[in-house]
Design a protein around this motif. Structure first.
Motif, PDB file in Angstrom:
ATOM      1  N   ASN A 167      -7.018   5.585  -6.381  1.00 53.20           N
ATOM      2  CA  ASN A 167      -8.170   6.475  -6.525  1.00 53.20           C
ATOM      3  C   ASN A 167      -7.657   7.879  -6.819  1.00 53.20           C
ATOM      4  N   ILE A 168      -8.244   8.534  -7.779  1.00 53.48           N
ATOM      5  CA  ILE A 168      -7.923   9.930  -8.074  1.00 53.48           C
ATOM      6  C   ILE A 168      -8.936  10.798  -7.334  1.00 53.48           C
ATOM      7  N   ILE A 169      -8.440  11.680  -6.462  1.00 54.94           N
ATOM      8  CA  ILE A 169      -9.330  12.461  -5.610  1.00 54.94           C
ATOM      9  C   ILE A 169      -9.170  13.956  -5.872  1.00 54.94           C
ATOM     10  N   HIS A 170     -10.204  14.699  -5.511  1.00 53.94           N
ATOM     11  CA  HIS A 170     -10.183  16.161  -5.571  1.00 53.94           C
ATOM     12  C   HIS A 170     -11.015  16.686  -4.416  1.00 53.94           C
ATOM     13  N   ARG A 171     -10.379  17.474  -3.551  1.00 53.92           N
ATOM     14  CA  ARG A 171     -11.039  18.005  -2.362  1.00 53.92           C
ATOM     15  C   ARG A 171     -11.636  16.872  -1.529  1.00 53.92           C
ATOM     16  N   LYS A 172     -10.825  15.824  -1.369  1.00 52.92           N
ATOM     17  CA  LYS A 172     -11.140  14.652  -0.549  1.00 52.92           C
ATOM     18  C   LYS A 172     -12.312  13.832  -1.086  1.00 52.92           C
ATOM     19  N   LYS A 173     -12.719  14.082  -2.321  1.00 55.64           N
ATOM     20  CA  LYS A 173     -13.757  13.292  -2.960  1.00 55.64           C
ATOM     21  C   LYS A 173     -13.159  12.494  -4.112  1.00 55.64           C
ATOM     22  N   SER A 174     -13.611  11.247  -4.248  1.00 58.28           N
ATOM     23  CA  SER A 174     -13.080  10.374  -5.291  1.00 58.28           C
ATOM     24  C   SER A 174     -13.673  10.752  -6.640  1.00 58.28           C
ATOM     25  N   LEU A 175     -12.792  11.052  -7.606  1.00 55.31           N
ATOM     26  CA  LEU A 175     -13.240  11.341  -8.967  1.00 55.31           C
ATOM     27  C   LEU A 175     -13.392  10.052  -9.768  1.00 55.31           C
ATOM     28  N   PHE A 176     -12.394   9.183  -9.673  1.00 53.45           N
ATOM     29  CA  PHE A 176     -12.471   7.873 -10.319  1.00 53.45           C
ATOM     30  C   PHE A 176     -11.355   6.995  -9.774  1.00 53.45           C
ATOM     31  N   SER A 177     -11.491   5.684 -10.021  1.00 50.99           N
ATOM     32  CA  SER A 177     -10.467   4.706  -9.648  1.00 50.99           C
ATOM     33  C   SER A 177      -9.906   4.091 -10.912  1.00 50.99           C
ATOM     34  N   PHE A 178      -8.581   3.872 -10.916  1.00 54.09           N
ATOM     35  CA  PHE A 178      -7.925   3.326 -12.107  1.00 54.09           C
ATOM     36  C   PHE A 178      -7.030   2.159 -11.694  1.00 54.09           C
ATOM     37  N   ASP A 224       0.855  -1.189   0.000  1.00 50.52           N
ATOM     38  CA  ASP A 224       0.000   0.000   0.000  1.00 50.52           C
ATOM     39  C   ASP A 224       0.888   1.235   0.000  1.00 50.52           C
ATOM     40  N   ILE A 225       0.745   2.040  -1.033  1.00 56.33           N
ATOM     41  CA  ILE A 225       1.612   3.211  -1.208  1.00 56.33           C
ATOM     42  C   ILE A 225       1.042   4.390  -0.426  1.00 56.33           C
ATOM     43  N   ASN A 226       1.806   4.865   0.538  1.00 60.99           N
ATOM     44  CA  ASN A 226       1.394   6.021   1.340  1.00 60.99           C
ATOM     45  C   ASN A 226       1.904   7.285   0.666  1.00 60.99           C
ATOM     46  N   THR A 227       1.060   7.909  -0.146  1.00 66.08           N
ATOM     47  CA  THR A 227       1.509   9.050  -0.957  1.00 66.08           C
ATOM     48  C   THR A 227       1.407  10.390  -0.232  1.00 66.08           C
ATOM     49  N   ASN A 228       0.508  10.489   0.777  1.00 70.34           N
ATOM     50  CA  ASN A 228       0.232  11.779   1.424  1.00 70.34           C
ATOM     51  C   ASN A 228      -0.072  12.847   0.376  1.00 70.34           C
ATOM     52  N   SER A 229      -0.795  12.435  -0.641  1.00 73.53           N
ATOM     53  CA  SER A 229      -1.058  13.313  -1.774  1.00 73.53           C
ATOM     54  C   SER A 229      -2.500  13.799  -1.743  1.00 73.53           C
ATOM     55  N   LYS A 230      -2.718  14.980  -2.290  1.00 73.57           N
ATOM     56  CA  LYS A 230      -4.070  15.503  -2.441  1.00 73.57           C
ATOM     57  C   LYS A 230      -4.724  15.000  -3.718  1.00 73.57           C
ATOM     58  N   LEU A 231      -3.943  14.227  -4.507  1.00 71.17           N
ATOM     59  CA  LEU A 231      -4.448  13.720  -5.780  1.00 71.17           C
ATOM     60  C   LEU A 231      -4.703  12.219  -5.755  1.00 71.17           C
TER      61      LEU A 231
END
Length: 691
Positions: free
Chosen positions: A630-641, A581-588
């Motif tokens: 998961n690609i997220i924006h403002r803590k909401k999931s936009l889509f999963s790839f 599990d990759i811990n990115t600490n990313s907002k994306l």
């Protein structure tokens, strides 16, 4: 070459020695199982149960729903190409495995080699796998176990959501998309979905493109219902349409190549092929009463299977099966610690032959069963579960004349069986559980085993039934240990199964009918033993390492050496997974991971050798890989790839339960049969839309 394989396996073990358990196993104690005596925590169930959650379904690649089930310990599949797969639980399959979907048993002529499970994989949210005849709720045909497919949970009130899913796989050009819309408005609930999947011929290193391994699958389903304080009532309607090609495996006698009028990257229908349509309507009700909970399910299913051999417009075989299911259960209030569940269920079937060719006679069937199950937790650590069931089934087969030829003779049979189960699980501590279970199984022979008289495309055999067959009865004993603590989890499940009148099909010596080998159903006493082991290590936070091993030994008692082992016995298997599990600490990015899997299948020399019915299969190793986020924006999931690669090194292999391994021999290379799929790269995208 063998030394290289052994070295690679050792390196894999050394590489993975520091790893961590997957989240699905960390929270094992919280899982609730519904298929035994109602909703029960898995730590209170003595029988072996496996759970496949929605996350596992999303992050793995498969061409049909049975592919993903076959990754569980003790589970395998009989395949005919990629479009048709049949589940095997601990070496037992066909009508010994019961499939439950939308709350009822799925009836789709599952007795045949060319008959898969007609279920839209995108409509499945999670799967319960019950191993052994411990589930008293379902009766005959559940001798090996039960697969329970659960759909998406009902949304919370005032919720509305849509989902768009798409997938592509490179090997067979599989393109799949699914659209879903659901909601809950003041207890009025609804859910509909449309799915479409198509694939051209698959390929491998030895065969190139395998002619007519293409298929097309379409499904439409809808649900309307009410959720109120008194319970719920839901109407589910579904339509499933599968068009699989029939792989004949015939080869050119001069070049050794597979023969085809058009192969490769074509999506259109090519003779021979099937048309399979499954219609279903289910009315599912649950009423909360002062004195308990009453569940009532009524359903109608129609399954139609047509085979086209000479013309794309006129079919040869044409089976139509009508099924009416009924299920009434009453869950009594808990009394003095005892939980009781009683009910009655069964079905009525009518099968018709509407084509010009025939394999089984038309028939009428009535099935009735009644059961009671009880459970009690004692001393806060010991959980006892048991019950009894009685079944009766009447079958009437109709005669059929084709001109002056008598194809089928009318006959009637009545079967009944008393089954039961008792077991307990002792929670020695929070970390250690010990399970013991004993169960009595029963299965009535199906119409194919009793009355077959014909051959159809793709089976590579002419089947002859045996009207004298008796019901199968089994005694199965299960024992298991579950041990888990902060950095490791270990599970061991062992079983011994004795089956009287075990029914199987036997090749007849030097007899051919209509230019194909003749086979006849027969029976004998059998003993099946084996088990599954699973160990998960997690010394670091984000690295997960899981290993599972399955072994089955299936023996026919009181038999000669060449008929000692039962047919269709899966090879021993070791499955090893390294997950990070990759811990990115990313907002994306969120929930990013990468996973590598090793799938080692041992050689299988324990085969049914009578008249060369089965042949040994060598060992092979497959490596698979997947990654996703998961690609997220403002803590909401936009889509999963997700991106997945199966058979990374393009290994040419034949699974022991691949029926195509008995197709024609390549006269140039000497290799017999058709091989499984080569390297396959897949891409998935899932877009949630909250409204």
């Amino acid at each position: 070459m063998k030394a290289i394989k052994i070295t690679c396996l050792l390196l894999w073990s050394i590489l993975c020695i520091h790893a961590e358990e997957q989240d699905s196993c960390v929270h094992l104690k919280e899982i609730t199982v519904t298929g035994l005596t109602g909703s029960t925590h898995i730590k209170q169930i003595p029988a072996p149960v496996s759970i496949i959650n929605s996350e596992f379904l999303k992050t793995h690649q498969y061409t049909n729903i049975i592919d993903i089930i076959a990754k569980q310990p003790g589970i395998s599949q009989i395949t005919t190409g990629n479009g048709i797969s049949k589940p095997i639980i601990r070496g037992l399959g066909y009508n010994r495995v019961l499939v439950v979907n939308d709350g009822i048993r799925q009836e789709g002529q599952q007795w045949g080699d060319e008959h898969g499970v007609e279920i839209d994989a995108q409509n499945v949210h999670s799967i319960e796998i019950l191993k052994g005849p411990a589930s008293l709720i379902y009766g005959s045909d559940a001798m090996a176990g039960v697969l329970i497919f659960h759909d998406e949970p009902i949304l919370s009130p005032e919720g509305m959501r849509a989902n768009i899913f798409s997938e592509y796989q490179t090997n067979n050009g599989l393109f799949n998309y699914s659209v879903n819309f659901e909601g809950n408005k003041k207890g009025f609930v609804y859910n509909w979905r449309y799915s479409d999947k198509m694939a051209h011929d698959y390929k491998n290193r030895y065969d190139g493109y395998v002619p007519n391994s293409r298929f097309r699958e379409r499904a439409l389903s809808g649900m309307l219902g009410l959720n109120k304080d008194w319970g719920y009532s839901r109407l589910k309607l579904s339509y499933y349409h599968l068009t699989p090609g029939i792989i004949e495996g015939e080869r050119n006698n001069e070049t050794g190549e597979l023969e085809s009028s058009s192969g490769g990257k074509h999506y259109g229908k090519q003779l021979p092929f099937q048309q399979v349509r499954h219609y279903k309507a289910v009315l599912d009700n649950s009423f909360s009463l002062k004195s308990g909970i009453l569940k009532v399910i009524a359903a109608y299913q129609q399954n139609r299977r047509q085979e086209y051999e000479e013309s794309k417009n006129e079919c040869g075989l044409d089976f139509m099966l009508h099924t009416i299911n009924y299920d009434v259960r009453y869950i009594l209030p808990e009394y003095n610690g005892w939980k009781t569940n009683a009910g009655i269920n069964g079905m009525y079937q009518k099968s018709l032959n509407k084509g010009e060719e025939y394999l089984i006679p038309a028939y009428d069937l009535f099935d009735l069963g009644t059961f009671v199950t009880v459970s009690k937790s004692m001393f806060q650590r010991f959980h006892l579960t048991g019950g009894l069931r009685f079944d009766i089934r009447h079958l009437h087969s109709h005669s059929l004349m084709d001109g002056e030829k008598e194809c089928f003779i009318a006959f009637s049979r009545t079967f009944n069986g008393l089954t039961g189960s008792i077991g307990g699980i002792y929670n020695v501590s929070e970390k250690l559980d010990i399970r013991l279970n004993a169960s009595r199984g029963y299965r009535a022979p199906n119409l194919s085993e009793l009355g077959s008289n014909g051959e159809h495309e793709g089976t590579l055999r002419y089947e002859i039934g045996n009207k004298q067959l008796k019901p199968e009865y089994s005694w199965q004993f299960d024992a298991g240990i579950d041990y888990s603590f902060e950095r490791m989890s270990f599970q061991l499940s062992l079983f011994a199964n004795r089956i009287d009148n075990y029914i199987f099909i036997q090749k007849l010596e030097n007899i051919q009918i209509e230019d194909v080998p003749a086979y006849r159903y027969t029976a004998g006493d059998a003993r099946i033993m084996g088990g599954e082991a699973r160990i998960i290590i997690h010394p670091v936070r984000h690295l997960h390492f899981e290993n599972s091993f399955s072994y089955i030994n299936s023996v026919q008692l009181h038999s000669s050496e060449e008929s000692r082992f039962l047919p269709f016995t899966p090879a021993p298997r070791w499955l090893s997974t390294l997950h990070y599990d990759i811990n990115t600490n990313s907002k994306l990015l969120d929930n990013a991971y990468i996973e590598v899997e090793m799938d080692y299948n041992f050689k299988q020399n324990h085969v049914y050798r009578v008249n060369n019915s089965e042949t040994p299969t060598p060992s092979y190793t497959l490596f698979n890989m997947s990654a996703g986020t998961n690609i997220i924006h403002r803590k909401k999931s936009l889509f999963s790839f997700y991106i997945m690669v199966n058979n990374i090194f393009n290994k040419a292999y034949q699974n022991h339960l691949n029926r195509l391994k008995y197709a024609d021999t390549n006269v140039i290379t000497g290799r017999k049969g058709v091989f499984n799929m080569g390297r396959n790269i897949g891409f998935k995208i899932l877009v949630p839309i909250n409204l």
